[in-house]
Design an enzyme around this catalytic site. Structure first.
Site, PDB file in Angstrom:
ATOM      1  CB  CYS A 112      -0.933  -0.002   1.212  1.00  0.00           C
ATOM      2  SG  CYS A 112      -1.831   1.562   1.400  1.00  0.00           S
TER       3      CYS A 112
ATOM      4  CG  ASN B  17     -12.251   9.653  -5.559  1.00  0.00           C
ATOM      5  OD1 ASN B  17     -13.289  10.228  -5.863  1.00  0.00           O
ATOM      6  ND2 ASN B  17     -11.058  10.062  -5.978  1.00  0.00           N
TER       7      ASN B  17
ATOM      8  N   GLY C 173     -13.206   6.123  -9.303  1.00  0.00           N
ATOM      9  CA  GLY C 173     -11.832   6.237  -9.793  1.00  0.00           C
ATOM     10  C   GLY C 173     -10.799   6.119  -8.690  1.00  0.00           C
TER      11      GLY C 173
ATOM     12  CG  HIS D 139      -4.348   3.974   3.327  1.00  0.00           C
ATOM     13  ND1 HIS D 139      -3.366   3.303   4.041  1.00  0.00           N
ATOM     14  CD2 HIS D 139      -4.807   4.937   4.155  1.00  0.00           C
ATOM     15  CE1 HIS D 139      -3.232   3.840   5.237  1.00  0.00           C
ATOM     16  NE2 HIS D 139      -4.102   4.847   5.329  1.00  0.00           N
TER      17      HIS D 139
ATOM     18  CG  HIS E 111      -7.081   8.939  -0.294  1.00  0.00           C
ATOM     19  ND1 HIS E 111      -7.152   7.598  -0.611  1.00  0.00           N
ATOM     20  CD2 HIS E 111      -7.332   9.615  -1.449  1.00  0.00           C
ATOM     21  CE1 HIS E 111      -7.407   7.482  -1.902  1.00  0.00           C
ATOM     22  NE2 HIS E 111      -7.536   8.691  -2.429  1.00  0.00           N
TER      23      HIS E 111
HETATM   24  P1  5GP Z   1      -7.547   8.453  -5.590  1.00  0.00           P
HETATM   25  O1  5GP Z   1      -7.736   8.479  -7.074  1.00  0.00           O
HETATM   26  O2  5GP Z   1      -7.230   7.071  -5.072  1.00  0.00           O
HETATM   27  O3  5GP Z   1      -8.676   9.117  -4.848  1.00  0.00           O
HETATM   28  O4  5GP Z   1      -6.309   9.397  -5.307  1.00  0.00           O
HETATM   29  C1  5GP Z   1      -5.026   8.935  -5.074  1.00  0.00           C
HETATM   30  C2  5GP Z   1      -4.131  10.148  -5.065  1.00  0.00           C
HETATM   31  O5  5GP Z   1      -2.857   9.753  -4.571  1.00  0.00           O
HETATM   32  C3  5GP Z   1      -3.894  10.753  -6.459  1.00  0.00           C
HETATM   33  O6  5GP Z   1      -4.321  12.108  -6.468  1.00  0.00           O
HETATM   34  C4  5GP Z   1      -2.392  10.617  -6.655  1.00  0.00           C
HETATM   35  O7  5GP Z   1      -1.821  11.730  -7.317  1.00  0.00           O
HETATM   36  C5  5GP Z   1      -1.868  10.470  -5.237  1.00  0.00           C
HETATM   37  N1  5GP Z   1      -0.649   9.687  -5.124  1.00  0.00           N
HETATM   38  C6  5GP Z   1      -0.414   8.454  -5.689  1.00  0.00           C
HETATM   39  N2  5GP Z   1       0.817   8.028  -5.359  1.00  0.00           N
HETATM   40  C7  5GP Z   1       1.373   9.000  -4.578  1.00  0.00           C
HETATM   41  C8  5GP Z   1       2.646   9.124  -3.926  1.00  0.00           C
HETATM   42  O8  5GP Z   1       3.521   8.250  -3.983  1.00  0.00           O
HETATM   43  N3  5GP Z   1       2.850  10.257  -3.204  1.00  0.00           N
HETATM   44  C9  5GP Z   1       1.911  11.244  -3.107  1.00  0.00           C
HETATM   45  N4  5GP Z   1       2.232  12.322  -2.375  1.00  0.00           N
HETATM   46  N5  5GP Z   1       0.699  11.147  -3.691  1.00  0.00           N
HETATM   47  C10 5GP Z   1       0.444  10.041  -4.426  1.00  0.00           C
HETATM   48 ZN    ZN Z   2      -2.458   1.490   3.552  1.00  0.00          ZN
END
Ligand code: 5GP
Ligand code: ZN
Length: 115
Positions: free
Chosen positions: A4, A87, A93, A98, A100
């Site tokens: 993760c 989300n 999407g 995890h 957030h």
């Molecule tokens: P989701 O689409 O799951 O709601 O958003 C995941 C978010 O995590 C995305 O906006 C993406 O840019 C961010 N993200 C993915 N990998 C990393 C990472 O390694 N570091 C940081 N700071 N953000 C990440």
């Molecule tokens: Zn996690």
């Protein structure tokens, strides 16, 4: 949890720009920002999404709320405001499984939140 990305950020195995941290919550800048300010707020405990937040873990929502209040003060966005996005599942999407919250701020946003 192994594999993760956000758990690895919590453990310091992947670097991040931290914005807020306490015993149970971490907030850091999104690596691919969608607004001038794009912060991700996460519980340190691995929970896949808001549907998986059960029992005592629901109290984490209160901790996240308090973290958001602290962050908005710290980033001076209390007056202009911000948008929160959480989300959950494939149609949203969600890429990182995890829990957030995205906090987007620093520009005037339009009425639509979907693309
Ligand atoms: P989701 O689409 O799951 O709601 O958003 C995941 C978010 O995590 C995305 O906006 C993406 O840019 C961010 N993200 C993915 N990998 C990393 C990472 O390694 N570091 C940081 N700071 N953000 C990440
Ligand atoms: Zn996690």
């Amino acid at each position: 949890m192994e594999d993760c990305i956000f758990c690895k950020i919590i453990k310091g195995e992947i670097p991040s720009n931290k914005v807020y941290e306490d015993d149970e919550i971490l907030a850091f800048n999104d690596i691919n920002p969608s607004a001038p300010i794009h912060v991700l707020i996460i519980p340190k405990k691995h929970v896949a999404n808001i549907l998986e937040l059960k029992g005592d873990d629901i109290a984490l929502i209160e901790k996240i709320t308090k973290a958001i209040q602290n962050i908005s003060k710290e980033l001076n966005i209390e007056e202009n405001g911000f948008r929160l996005i959480c989300n959950c599942g494939p149609d949203s999407g969600q890429e990182v499984n995890h829990l957030h919250f995205h906090l987007l701020a620093g520009k005037k946003m339009g009425p639509k939140i979907i693309s």
